[in-house]
Design a protein around this motif. Structure first.
Motif, short mmCIF file in Angstrom:
data_model
loop_
_atom_site.label_atom_id
_atom_site.label_comp_id
_atom_site.label_asym_id
_atom_site.label_seq_id
_atom_site.Cartn_x
_atom_site.Cartn_y
_atom_site.Cartn_z
N THR A 199 -0.63 11.51 3.18
CA THR A 199 -2.03 11.12 3.42
C THR A 199 -2.24 10.73 4.89
O THR A 199 -1.29 10.34 5.58
N THR A 209 5.92 9.35 1.16
CA THR A 209 6.89 10.22 1.83
C THR A 209 7.55 9.54 3.03
O THR A 209 8.31 10.17 3.76
N GLY A 210 7.26 8.26 3.22
CA GLY A 210 7.86 7.53 4.34
C GLY A 210 9.38 7.47 4.20
O GLY A 210 9.93 7.69 3.12
N THR A 267 5.56 16.72 6.47
CA THR A 267 5.16 16.48 5.07
C THR A 267 3.65 16.66 4.87
O THR A 267 3.09 16.14 3.92
N ILE A 319 0.85 -1.19 0.00
CA ILE A 319 0.00 0.00 0.00
C ILE A 319 0.89 1.23 0.00
O ILE A 319 1.91 1.29 0.69
N GLY A 337 0.59 5.59 0.20
CA GLY A 337 -0.16 6.84 0.27
C GLY A 337 0.54 7.81 -0.67
O GLY A 337 0.53 7.65 -1.89
N SER A 343 4.71 8.73 13.08
CA SER A 343 4.74 8.57 14.54
C SER A 343 4.20 9.78 15.28
O SER A 343 3.54 9.66 16.30
N GLY A 344 4.45 10.97 14.77
CA GLY A 344 3.99 12.18 15.44
C GLY A 344 4.52 13.37 14.68
O GLY A 344 5.00 13.22 13.56
P1 FAD Z 1 3.50 6.41 2.67
O1 FAD Z 1 4.92 6.75 2.73
O2 FAD Z 1 2.90 6.22 1.34
O3 FAD Z 1 3.22 5.10 3.54
C1 FAD Z 1 3.77 4.96 4.82
C2 FAD Z 1 3.48 3.53 5.32
O4 FAD Z 1 2.10 3.40 5.59
C3 FAD Z 1 3.83 2.44 4.30
O5 FAD Z 1 4.32 1.31 4.97
C4 FAD Z 1 2.49 2.12 3.65
O6 FAD Z 1 2.45 0.77 3.18
C5 FAD Z 1 1.52 2.34 4.81
N1 FAD Z 1 0.21 2.81 4.36
C6 FAD Z 1 -0.08 3.89 3.59
N2 FAD Z 1 -1.40 3.99 3.41
C7 FAD Z 1 -1.96 2.95 4.07
C8 FAD Z 1 -3.31 2.48 4.23
N3 FAD Z 1 -4.34 3.12 3.67
N4 FAD Z 1 -3.52 1.35 4.94
C9 FAD Z 1 -2.48 0.70 5.53
N5 FAD Z 1 -1.19 1.08 5.41
C10 FAD Z 1 -0.93 2.20 4.69
N6 FAD Z 1 6.80 11.26 9.84
C11 FAD Z 1 6.32 11.63 11.03
O7 FAD Z 1 5.70 10.84 11.73
N7 FAD Z 1 6.53 12.90 11.50
C12 FAD Z 1 7.18 13.84 10.78
O8 FAD Z 1 7.27 14.98 11.18
C13 FAD Z 1 7.73 13.45 9.52
N8 FAD Z 1 8.44 14.34 8.79
C14 FAD Z 1 8.94 13.94 7.57
C15 FAD Z 1 9.69 14.84 6.79
C16 FAD Z 1 10.24 14.44 5.58
C17 FAD Z 1 11.03 15.42 4.77
C18 FAD Z 1 10.02 13.12 5.12
C19 FAD Z 1 10.57 12.68 3.80
C20 FAD Z 1 9.28 12.22 5.86
C21 FAD Z 1 8.74 12.63 7.09
N9 FAD Z 1 7.95 11.74 7.86
C22 FAD Z 1 7.49 12.13 9.07
C23 FAD Z 1 7.59 10.45 7.33
C24 FAD Z 1 6.28 10.53 6.46
O9 FAD Z 1 6.29 11.70 5.68
C25 FAD Z 1 5.02 10.55 7.28
O10 FAD Z 1 4.96 9.48 8.17
C26 FAD Z 1 3.76 10.57 6.40
O11 FAD Z 1 2.64 10.71 7.21
C27 FAD Z 1 3.59 9.33 5.55
O12 FAD Z 1 2.43 9.52 4.75
P2 FAD Z 1 2.39 9.00 3.25
O13 FAD Z 1 1.02 9.23 2.71
O14 FAD Z 1 3.48 9.58 2.46
O15 FAD Z 1 2.62 7.45 3.50
#
Ligand code: FAD
Length: 455
Positions: free
Chosen positions: A149, A85-86, A144, A80, A82, A158-159
């Motif tokens: 998402t 940005t992980g 991000t 999966i 979103g 995480s937070g």
């Molecule tokens: P994705 O990267 O697409 O997915 C993250 C994980 O969730 C993956 O394992 C995916 O398989 C799973 N997933 C996604 N959607 C679903 C769904 N519908 N059901 C089940 N599993 C799912 N993180 C923080 O916690 N705090 C921060 O302040 C933070 N700052 C960041 C800054 C930068 C520059 C970067 C690059 C990353 C940062 N992150 C941070 C990490 C990340 O951006 C966040 O955790 C963000 O919320 C992930 O959302 P995404 O939609 O990009 O998820």
């Protein structure tokens, strides 16, 4: 199943996905296979060539069910995604297969009485814009938030901004419910509520596809954005702790960066004189007068102060904090990487700051844990080699800091130090064939290996 069979099965699966947007173009699939794993030089080596076979973009839960059915029937891996940005290759498919992109599932179902119900693909900034019209906002979001998402935040985050008041996502009450599609022989829809949320919270999408979330909100404040500079790092750190402890001051962000980290923020250079240490802050406008007294008490100097309205028009300070600090620093020096550390107290911060000097540059984010303000670290590390990185991590742990290792893609090592049996048991129930994000939940694979040896 033989590896060659797995290579072709995805075609049989997508042949059954009539009406669902499917991407097979190699370049687009390659882009949608990766995330921000490259913050880690270790993960760069391990993950750069990993690709899915195709991407599907469901628009609603019925389509998710169709995809789940097809994956189970043809035993195809499903990862999966979103917004991707992980940081730890969380949504990078280790075993190819189908990538399920949730970004078309972006309905905000309702917002009322401090609670919201949303589809998993809703972007956080879009959500907040709508919620604010009703006087509410997300309790916390990652830096991000403009692209990420809500499903991805719960699955992999995480937070973040807001954690100084509300703690982390894993804290009881910060997620109220999740609707999840399973990958059983006949996929089901489950509604997890209350403590059951921990089954899928930060599980990297290894044990269910979140289609909807119910989230508690916070009252929306007009957030002023401020930079305060200090001559010495520990004054900045103590100021951060004091602001966190000040119950009468309403705040959303306390980020402290030791010099030379501010030099990696060229867009803010007018407010960050060379050699100074800084605090990047979000404080409710109603708290500003008393906030200034606190700044004076700790010998800081305010060099940047924007009202909420002014801040909404320009660059947001939030996008220099949390892991955006690392992003900016790496755009200037790609040899930099980072750590994720819980220090528990400032004495330990000071000791490790003195010990490592500029090899490990101190970046603190304060948050609330068990009712107390605690300093967490996203320190910048000058990378030399893996051995030295491991030495640095081991030294931190030996001194009593807890490291959530960002240089591994295993769920158990990034944030969860021990095997999380709740998530493992849930995976056995909802993903009996181990199709979901295979390779990320190490304990699941270990258990399967033991079972195959026993049988
Ligand atoms: P994705 O990267 O697409 O997915 C993250 C994980 O969730 C993956 O394992 C995916 O398989 C799973 N997933 C996604 N959607 C679903 C769904 N519908 N059901 C089940 N599993 C799912 N993180 C923080 O916690 N705090 C921060 O302040 C933070 N700052 C960041 C800054 C930068 C520059 C970067 C690059 C990353 C940062 N992150 C941070 C990490 C990340 O951006 C966040 O955790 C963000 O919320 C992930 O959302 P995404 O939609 O990009 O998820």
């Amino acid at each position: 199943m033989s590896p060659s069979r797995q290579l072709t099965n995805w075609k049989d699966a997508i042949a059954e996905l009539d009406g669902i947007e499917t991407i097979t173009d190699r370049d687009r699939v390659a882009k949608l296979s990766l995330d921000y794993y490259h913050f880690s030089p270790i993960l760069q080596q391990q993950l750069a060539d990993k690709r899915g076979n195709c991407v599907v973009r469901p628009t609603d839960e019925n389509q998710v069910l169709q995809i789940a059915r097809a994956c189970v029937k043809h035993r195809v891996s499903l990862t999966i995604r979103g917004a991707g940005t992980g940081n730890y290759g969380q949504c990078i498919p280790l075993k190819s297969g189908i990538i399920l992109d949730t970004t078309q599932m972006n309905a905000i179902r309702w917002i009322r009485d401090g609670i919201a119900r949303v589809e998993a693909g809703v972007k956080m900034a879009v959500f907040d814009k709508q919620a604010r019209q009703q006087g509410w906002e997300l309790r916390m979001y990652p830096s991000t938030y403009r692209t990420a998402t809500l499903g991805g935040f719960i699955g992999g985050g995480s937070g973040g901004i807001g954690s100084i008041t509300y703690g982390m996502l894993a804290d009881r009450g910060n997620v109220l419910a999740a609707r999840v599609v399973t990958l059983e022989d006949e996929p089901k829809i489950l509604e997890l509520r209350g403590d059951e949320i921990q089954k899928i919270n930060h599980a990297y999408g290894t044990n269910g596809i979140i289609t909807e979330l119910e989230l508690p909100l916070a009252p929306a404040y007009p957030w002023a954005e401020l930079i305060v500079i200090f001559d010495d790092f520990m004054s900045a750190a103590r100021f951060g702790q004091a602001l966190g402890n000040a119950d009468g001051l309403i705040k959303k962000l306390i980020c402290i960066c030791a010099a030379p980290i501010p030099s990696y923020f060229p867009a803010l250079k007018d407010y960050l004189p060379k050699g100074k240490h800084c605090a990047l802050l979000m404080v409710a406008e109603s708290s500003l007068e008393s906030f200034q007294d606190l700044v004076r008490e700790y010998g800081g100097e305010i060099t940047y102060s924007k009202t909420a309205l002014e801040a909404s028009k320009g660059v947001s300070l939030a996008e220099f904090t949390w892991n955006h600090t690392t992003l900016h620093a790496r755009s200037i020096d790609p040899n930099l990487t980072y750590l994720q550390t819980m220090f528990f107290n400032l004495d330990l911060v000071e000791e490790l700051y003195q010990h490592f000097g500029n090899e490990v540059m101190m970046h603190l984010e304060f948050s609330r844990a068990d009712g107390k303000t605690v300093p967490g670290g996203l320190q910048l590390v000058r990378f030399t080699n893996e051995e030295r990185l491991n030495e640095i991590i081991a030294y931190h742990e030996a001194r009593g800091a807890a490291i959530a290792n960002p240089h591994t893609y295993h769920l158990e090592s990034t944030g969860r130090q021990t095997l999380d049996s709740l998530q493992l048991q849930f995976k056995e129930q909802v993903d009996p064939y181990g199709l979901m994000n295979p390779g990320k939940m190490k304990s699941w694979w270990e258990r399967q290996s033991v079972r195959s040896l026993e049988s």
